[in-house]
Scaffold this motif. Structure first.
Motif, PDB file in Angstrom:
ATOM      1  N   UNK A  37      35.948  19.314  32.361  1.00 39.70           N
ATOM      2  CA  UNK A  37      36.021  19.454  30.906  1.00 39.70           C
ATOM      3  C   UNK A  37      36.893  20.631  30.490  1.00 39.70           C
ATOM      4  N   UNK A  38      37.489  21.320  31.443  1.00 39.02           N
ATOM      5  CA  UNK A  38      38.291  22.493  31.116  1.00 39.02           C
ATOM      6  C   UNK A  38      37.514  23.785  31.146  1.00 39.02           C
ATOM      7  N   UNK A  39      36.351  23.779  31.798  1.00 38.62           N
ATOM      8  CA  UNK A  39      35.506  24.970  31.777  1.00 38.62           C
ATOM      9  C   UNK A  39      36.110  26.130  32.561  1.00 38.62           C
ATOM     10  N   UNK A  40      36.905  25.841  33.595  1.00 40.59           N
ATOM     11  CA  UNK A  40      37.538  26.937  34.328  1.00 40.59           C
ATOM     12  C   UNK A  40      38.599  27.616  33.467  1.00 40.59           C
ATOM     13  N   UNK A  41      39.353  26.841  32.703  1.00 36.43           N
ATOM     14  CA  UNK A  41      40.311  27.448  31.773  1.00 36.43           C
ATOM     15  C   UNK A  41      39.587  28.331  30.776  1.00 36.43           C
ATOM     16  N   UNK A  42      38.520  27.823  30.189  1.00 40.05           N
ATOM     17  CA  UNK A  42      37.751  28.632  29.242  1.00 40.05           C
ATOM     18  C   UNK A  42      37.244  29.897  29.930  1.00 40.05           C
ATOM     19  N   UNK A  43      36.789  29.770  31.159  1.00 36.94           N
ATOM     20  CA  UNK A  43      36.266  30.929  31.886  1.00 36.94           C
ATOM     21  C   UNK A  43      37.309  32.023  32.048  1.00 36.94           C
ATOM     22  N   UNK A  44      38.511  31.657  32.504  1.00 36.87           N
ATOM     23  CA  UNK A  44      39.505  32.693  32.770  1.00 36.87           C
ATOM     24  C   UNK A  44      40.014  33.328  31.478  1.00 36.87           C
ATOM     25  N   UNK A  45      40.037  32.563  30.391  1.00 38.95           N
ATOM     26  CA  UNK A  45      40.415  33.153  29.103  1.00 38.95           C
ATOM     27  C   UNK A  45      39.367  34.175  28.675  1.00 38.95           C
ATOM     28  N   UNK A  46      38.100  33.820  28.828  1.00 32.72           N
ATOM     29  CA  UNK A  46      37.027  34.751  28.476  1.00 32.72           C
ATOM     30  C   UNK A  46      37.021  35.955  29.409  1.00 32.72           C
ATOM     31  N   UNK A  47      37.219  35.710  30.691  1.00 29.87           N
ATOM     32  CA  UNK A  47      37.187  36.798  31.664  1.00 29.87           C
ATOM     33  C   UNK A  47      38.342  37.777  31.478  1.00 29.87           C
ATOM     34  N   UNK A  48      39.380  37.348  30.770  1.00 24.76           N
ATOM     35  CA  UNK A  48      40.510  38.228  30.487  1.00 24.76           C
ATOM     36  C   UNK A  48      40.203  39.223  29.379  1.00 24.76           C
ATOM     37  N   UNK A  49      39.088  39.029  28.710  1.00 26.31           N
ATOM     38  CA  UNK A  49      38.679  39.956  27.648  1.00 26.31           C
ATOM     39  C   UNK A  49      38.069  41.203  28.279  1.00 26.31           C
ATOM     40  N   UNK A  50      38.410  42.393  27.804  1.00 28.53           N
ATOM     41  CA  UNK A  50      37.895  43.627  28.426  1.00 28.53           C
ATOM     42  C   UNK A  50      36.388  43.821  28.301  1.00 28.53           C
ATOM     43  N   UNK A  51      35.711  43.022  27.448  1.00 26.50           N
ATOM     44  CA  UNK A  51      34.269  43.179  27.297  1.00 26.50           C
ATOM     45  C   UNK A  51      33.473  41.996  27.844  1.00 26.50           C
ATOM     46  N   UNK A  52      34.153  40.996  28.380  1.00 26.68           N
ATOM     47  CA  UNK A  52      33.465  39.771  28.815  1.00 26.68           C
ATOM     48  C   UNK A  52      33.671  39.548  30.307  1.00 26.68           C
ATOM     49  N   UNK A  53      32.593  39.353  31.017  1.00 26.67           N
ATOM     50  CA  UNK A  53      32.645  38.993  32.437  1.00 26.67           C
ATOM     51  C   UNK A  53      32.266  37.523  32.575  1.00 26.67           C
ATOM     52  N   UNK A  54      33.219  36.731  33.039  1.00 21.71           N
ATOM     53  CA  UNK A  54      32.984  35.302  33.251  1.00 21.71           C
ATOM     54  C   UNK A  54      33.393  34.968  34.681  1.00 21.71           C
ATOM     55  N   UNK A  55      32.472  35.108  35.630  1.00 21.80           N
ATOM     56  CA  UNK A  55      32.802  34.845  37.038  1.00 21.80           C
ATOM     57  C   UNK A  55      32.907  33.354  37.326  1.00 21.80           C
ATOM     58  N   UNK A  56      33.207  33.022  38.562  1.00 20.95           N
ATOM     59  CA  UNK A  56      33.210  31.624  38.978  1.00 20.95           C
ATOM     60  C   UNK A  56      31.819  31.032  38.803  1.00 20.95           C
ATOM     61  N   UNK A  57      31.697  29.725  39.000  1.00 25.39           N
ATOM     62  CA  UNK A  57      30.399  29.066  38.850  1.00 25.39           C
ATOM     63  C   UNK A  57      29.374  29.709  39.772  1.00 25.39           C
ATOM     64  N   UNK A  58      28.227  30.093  39.203  1.00 27.24           N
ATOM     65  CA  UNK A  58      27.220  30.795  39.985  1.00 27.24           C
ATOM     66  C   UNK A  58      26.099  29.888  40.499  1.00 27.24           C
ATOM     67  N   UNK A  59      25.956  28.701  39.923  1.00 25.91           N
ATOM     68  CA  UNK A  59      24.957  27.737  40.394  1.00 25.91           C
ATOM     69  C   UNK A  59      23.556  28.365  40.488  1.00 25.91           C
ATOM     70  N   UNK A  60      23.183  29.101  39.483  1.00 24.53           N
ATOM     71  CA  UNK A  60      21.896  29.792  39.510  1.00 24.53           C
ATOM     72  C   UNK A  60      20.728  28.826  39.690  1.00 24.53           C
ATOM     73  N   UNK A  61      20.841  27.655  39.108  1.00 23.42           N
ATOM     74  CA  UNK A  61      19.725  26.698  39.132  1.00 23.42           C
ATOM     75  C   UNK A  61      19.360  26.284  40.547  1.00 23.42           C
ATOM     76  N   UNK A  62      20.286  26.466  41.498  1.00 26.27           N
ATOM     77  CA  UNK A  62      20.027  26.065  42.880  1.00 26.27           C
ATOM     78  C   UNK A  62      19.451  27.200  43.718  1.00 26.27           C
ATOM     79  N   UNK A  63      19.279  28.377  43.117  1.00 27.52           N
ATOM     80  CA  UNK A  63      18.662  29.501  43.818  1.00 27.52           C
ATOM     81  C   UNK A  63      17.164  29.452  43.586  1.00 27.52           C
ATOM     82  N   UNK A  64      16.404  29.258  44.631  1.00 30.16           N
ATOM     83  CA  UNK A  64      14.961  29.097  44.508  1.00 30.16           C
ATOM     84  C   UNK A  64      14.226  30.220  45.235  1.00 30.16           C
ATOM     85  N   UNK A  65      12.977  30.435  44.834  1.00 30.12           N
ATOM     86  CA  UNK A  65      12.103  31.404  45.479  1.00 30.12           C
ATOM     87  C   UNK A  65      11.068  30.644  46.298  1.00 30.12           C
TER      88      UNK A  65
END
Length: 261
Positions: A37-65
């Protein structure tokens, strides 16, 4: 497949998070989108902002305890913590770590799988903010097939339908900002200004030249790795598919999203 996602959401979304819960990152930003859907493009545009951290996909939902012993569960229960809340604490700590390492103020997670667990995200972070990224559903199908010509077309349509239905459910259930990929590529300054206003940060032209930033590797499974995204330039979206080329299974959602069908 969609029913299975919904069953998992219901299973993990009860009971409510304790009111005493505190988050190190109280208001993260989650991009709710489909794959391709273009989410990587959106990510790098946001990550280029000095106040926004937009890392690669983190897949948090797959991290379980894993509570490996009965007394572990008993000990956590005495602390008012169940497995679900322990997972939220883990996810929250990862988000916070990224912010601290980046010295930025806003964290964005753009993992497409978040669309299937939006109710958990809302439960764990009641103050979270959401960007709904839309793209013509048939364009997403074409993008997947172009990337992997061996894909089964019918299975690809079913996959995109699962994602877009989850995105639409999130749009119905949550407040947030809707962004269209086609408009982002055609009017990047106007759209990124709107996003910055929503996030409460000043707009900067640095967002439009993401070649100068360090966005991590462009590799499979954590984002787009195409030559377009590696180019460092905003590439215009392909022309919209002709209405007659939209798969029948995607026509209703295509109309709902305001695309010609």
């Amino acid at each position: 497949m969609v029913r299975g996602v919904r069953r998992r959401i219901r299973k993990t979304a009860e009971p409510p998070v304790p009111q005493s819960a505190r988050r190190l990152v109280p208001d993260p930003v989650f991009v709710i989108s489909s794959v391709r859907s273009g989410s990587t493009l959106l990510r790098v545009l946001l990550n280029s902002h000095p106040q926004i951290r937009a890392p690669h996909e983190m897949h948090l939902r797959t991290l379980a305890v894993d509570l490996t012993k009965p007394y572990t569960k008993k000990a956590m229960t005495e602390l008012g913590l169940d497995q679900r809340e322990l997972e939220y604490l883990l996810w929250d700590r990862i988000l916070h770590r990224e912010l601290v390492l980046s010295s930025k103020q806003v964290i964005v997670d753009k993992t497409p799988g978040n669309a299937g667990v939006w109710e958990r995200l809302h439960e764990g972070w009641p103050k979270a903010r959401y960007i709904f990224l839309l793209r013509h559903p048939a364009s997403m199908v074409s993008s997947l097939i172009n990337n992997r010509p061996d894909r089964d077309p019918d299975a690809t349509v079913r996959e995109i339908r699962m994602y877009v239905e989850a995105v639409q459910a999130a749009r119905t259930g949550l407040d947030g900002l809707t962004v269209r990929y086609e408009e982002l590529t055609q009017r990047p300054e106007a759209v990124t200004r709107e996003i910055c206003a929503y996030l409460g940060v000043p707009w900067t032209s640095k967002m439009l030249d993401y070649r100068k930033g360090d966005h991590g590797p462009f590799v499979p499974f954590i984002g787009d790795w195409s030559e377009n995204i590696k180019s460092g330039k905003i590439q215009k979206a392909r022309p919209l598919p002709d209405p007659q080329d939209v798969p029948t299974a995607l026509r209703d959602i295509t109309r709902t999203w305001g695309y010609p069908c």
